[in-house]
Design an enzyme around this catalytic site. Structure first.
Site, PDB file in Angstrom:
ATOM      1  N   ASN A   1     -10.417  -2.577   1.555  1.00 57.31           N
ATOM      2  CA  ASN A   1      -9.352  -2.876   2.515  1.00 57.31           C
ATOM      3  C   ASN A   1      -9.736  -2.084   3.773  1.00 57.31           C
ATOM      4  O   ASN A   1      -9.654  -0.855   3.788  1.00 57.31           O
ATOM      5  CB  ASN A   1      -8.012  -2.420   1.918  1.00 57.31           C
ATOM      6  CG  ASN A   1      -6.823  -2.801   2.772  1.00 57.31           C
ATOM      7  OD1 ASN A   1      -6.970  -3.097   3.954  1.00 57.31           O
ATOM      8  ND2 ASN A   1      -5.639  -2.766   2.188  1.00 57.31           N
TER       9      ASN A   1
ATOM     10  N   ASN B   1       1.526  -3.287   5.713  1.00 53.12           N
ATOM     11  CA  ASN B   1       2.318  -4.369   5.098  1.00 53.12           C
ATOM     12  C   ASN B   1       3.230  -3.665   4.113  1.00 53.12           C
ATOM     13  O   ASN B   1       2.790  -3.290   3.018  1.00 53.12           O
ATOM     14  CB  ASN B   1       1.448  -5.326   4.281  1.00 53.12           C
ATOM     15  CG  ASN B   1       0.666  -6.321   5.101  1.00 53.12           C
ATOM     16  OD1 ASN B   1       1.054  -7.470   5.259  1.00 53.12           O
ATOM     17  ND2 ASN B   1      -0.479  -5.882   5.615  1.00 53.12           N
TER      18      ASN B   1
ATOM     19  N   GLU C   1      -2.672  -4.239   9.075  1.00 54.35           N
ATOM     20  CA  GLU C   1      -3.516  -4.242   7.858  1.00 54.35           C
ATOM     21  C   GLU C   1      -3.717  -5.691   7.398  1.00 54.35           C
ATOM     22  O   GLU C   1      -2.774  -6.482   7.463  1.00 54.35           O
ATOM     23  CB  GLU C   1      -2.765  -3.464   6.764  1.00 54.35           C
ATOM     24  CG  GLU C   1      -3.396  -3.513   5.391  1.00 54.35           C
ATOM     25  CD  GLU C   1      -2.487  -2.936   4.288  1.00 54.35           C
ATOM     26  OE1 GLU C   1      -1.242  -3.096   4.359  1.00 54.35           O
ATOM     27  OE2 GLU C   1      -3.033  -2.330   3.351  1.00 54.35           O
TER      28      GLU C   1
ATOM     29  N   LYS D   1      -9.751   1.831   3.363  1.00 58.70           N
ATOM     30  CA  LYS D   1      -8.517   2.455   2.851  1.00 58.70           C
ATOM     31  C   LYS D   1      -8.778   3.330   1.625  1.00 58.70           C
ATOM     32  O   LYS D   1      -9.335   2.856   0.626  1.00 58.70           O
ATOM     33  CB  LYS D   1      -7.507   1.350   2.516  1.00 58.70           C
ATOM     34  CG  LYS D   1      -6.113   1.833   2.122  1.00 58.70           C
ATOM     35  CD  LYS D   1      -5.187   0.619   1.967  1.00 58.70           C
ATOM     36  CE  LYS D   1      -3.752   0.985   1.646  1.00 58.70           C
ATOM     37  NZ  LYS D   1      -2.903  -0.226   1.543  1.00 58.70           N
TER      38      LYS D   1
ATOM     39  N   CYS E   1      -1.870   1.707   6.091  1.00 58.30           N
ATOM     40  CA  CYS E   1      -0.628   1.567   5.331  1.00 58.30           C
ATOM     41  C   CYS E   1      -0.300   2.762   4.438  1.00 58.30           C
ATOM     42  O   CYS E   1       0.185   3.763   4.904  1.00 58.30           O
ATOM     43  CB  CYS E   1      -0.628   0.269   4.540  1.00 58.30           C
ATOM     44  SG  CYS E   1       1.048  -0.151   4.009  1.00 58.30           S
TER      45      CYS E   1
ATOM     46  N   GLU F   1      -3.320  -4.208  -5.194  1.00 56.73           N
ATOM     47  CA  GLU F   1      -4.427  -3.602  -4.418  1.00 56.73           C
ATOM     48  C   GLU F   1      -5.416  -2.885  -5.327  1.00 56.73           C
ATOM     49  O   GLU F   1      -6.608  -2.845  -5.048  1.00 56.73           O
ATOM     50  CB  GLU F   1      -3.868  -2.614  -3.386  1.00 56.73           C
ATOM     51  CG  GLU F   1      -3.256  -3.300  -2.195  1.00 56.73           C
ATOM     52  CD  GLU F   1      -3.079  -2.332  -1.032  1.00 56.73           C
ATOM     53  OE1 GLU F   1      -4.074  -1.814  -0.544  1.00 56.73           O
ATOM     54  OE2 GLU F   1      -1.918  -2.120  -0.644  1.00 56.73           O
TER      55      GLU F   1
HETATM   56  N1  CDV Z   1       0.079  -2.131   1.811  1.00 56.42           N
HETATM   57  C1  CDV Z   1       0.569  -0.956   1.338  1.00 56.42           C
HETATM   58  O1  CDV Z   1      -0.152   0.024   1.214  1.00 56.42           O
HETATM   59  N2  CDV Z   1       1.899  -0.935   1.034  1.00 56.42           N
HETATM   60  C2  CDV Z   1       2.557   0.197   0.453  1.00 56.42           C
HETATM   61  C3  CDV Z   1       3.728  -0.208  -0.402  1.00 56.42           C
HETATM   62  C4  CDV Z   1       3.281  -0.895  -1.633  1.00 56.42           C
HETATM   63  C5  CDV Z   1       4.551   0.998  -0.829  1.00 56.42           C
HETATM   64  C6  CDV Z   1       3.052   1.179   1.517  1.00 56.42           C
HETATM   65  O2  CDV Z   1       2.819   2.385   1.358  1.00 56.42           O
HETATM   66  O3  CDV Z   1       3.726   0.763   2.451  1.00 56.42           O
END
Ligand code: CDV
Length: 307
Positions: free
Chosen positions: A110, A197, A47, A127, A172, A146
């Site tokens: 994103n 991430n 990501e 996203k 993510c 975000e």
């Molecule tokens: N980049 C993300 O979406 N990170 C989230 C953290 C903040 C919980 C994740 O779900 O990994």
């Protein structure tokens, strides 16, 4: 029957705030070169792979925010990834911050794309599940903005015909939601790529910090098994600007087993020769959607959120 596909997760170690896109792309190209030696046909990057994870800082000036976004893809700095795809006959999945101009409106997403072996973009995803907050919160050791810098994706969870199968994407936080996999599964996704991430420290519930790797594997393995799909999970890992990010990039088969996994928190290639036909082991049996799903009992899932 078998439909082999050589796939790889290209985990990236930390990206410093001052690191340029050109420097990051050079790291990605090195991993592509390594993957080529193994005959990889499809490689997945994390990501927001072109810069540091900028939502950890609060910016007010829109120009500062926009400096992390791509206004075109490919751009002068990313063209070499597309050239490498063509040269190596190797497609890729890449995450980046996308700025789109629509008339007088500027939109921020994103985003991930799938690029095929000819260097053409054949799929895009924005996203949907945006974690974090939208205003500065001084109690946090680092921000997760975000919800300030992006709007929720408007493309849904689509699948794309490429690499001899049906490809899906999410990003993510999407991986924690069972609906993500089920919608992709209902659209026949055979391989889903997921860049992430994920900080080790979860400020809202620090007592869960030691569970971050477990939850990462739990959700992706469950998603793979319950929908009979291959999953490539790929991390941006390591200590990035003082913030520890989990690694654990892995390839998961349709029975939910991890078949290859990263050992470091640095730039690292994770490789496996998948067989897309193995999705049938699950989809023709325990999770035969056509035969066994009971959607009339699932209506609360698609009802609007309670106000
Ligand atoms: N980049 C993300 O979406 N990170 C989230 C953290 C903040 C919980 C994740 O779900 O990994």
């Amino acid at each position: 029957m078998s439909r082999p596909l050589k796939i790889a997760a290209a985990q990236l170690g930390p990206i410093a705030r001052e690191e340029t896109r050109t420097e990051v792309v050079a790291r990605c190209l090195k991993l592509m070169e390594e993957a080529h030696a193994l005959g990889v046909e499809l490689i997945a990057f994390p990501e927001l792979a072109l810069t540091t994870f900028f939502p950890r800082w609060y910016f007010e000036d829109q120009a500062d925010i926009d400096s992390f976004f791509e206004t075109e893809m490919p751009s002068a700095e990313t063209q070499s990834l597309f050239d490498a795809a063509k040269k190596y006959q190797m497609g890729f999945y890449l995450g980046y911050a996308e700025l789109v101009k629509e008339g007088d409106t500027t939109r921020h997403f994103n985003t991930t794309i799938i690029v095929d072996k000819t260097g053409e973009i054949v799929g895009k995803y924005r996203k949907v599940h945006l974690p974090g907050h939208s205003e500065y919160e001084d109690w946090r050791p680092f921000q997760h903005l975000e919800r300030r810098y992006f709007e929720s994706g408007d493309l849904g969870f689509q699948t794309f015909d490429a690499f001899g199968g049906k490809m899906g994407m999410c990003i993510c936080n999407d991986r924690r939601w069972p609906e993500t996999y089920r919608v992709l599964g209902l659209r026949d996704a055979e391989l889903v790529m997921i860049g992430y991430n994920t900080p080790v420290h979860y400020p809202q519930a620090p007592e869960h910090d030691h569970l971050q790797d477990f939850h990462n594997e739990l959700v992706m393995q469950a998603g793979a098994y319950q929908n009979g799909m291959w999953i490539v999970g790929v991390a941006k890992a390591g200590k990035e600007e003082g913030c520890d990010l989990i690694g654990g990039s892995c390839i998961i088969d349709p029975t939910g087993q991890i078949v290859a996994q990263a050992k470091t928190l640095e730039d690292e290639l994770v490789f496996f020769e998948a067989d897309l036909d193995r999705c049938d082991e699950i989809r023709k049996n325990v999770f035969n959607f056509q035969r066994y799903r009971e959607p009339e009992n699932y209506t609360p899932i698609t009802e609007p959120k309670k106000s």
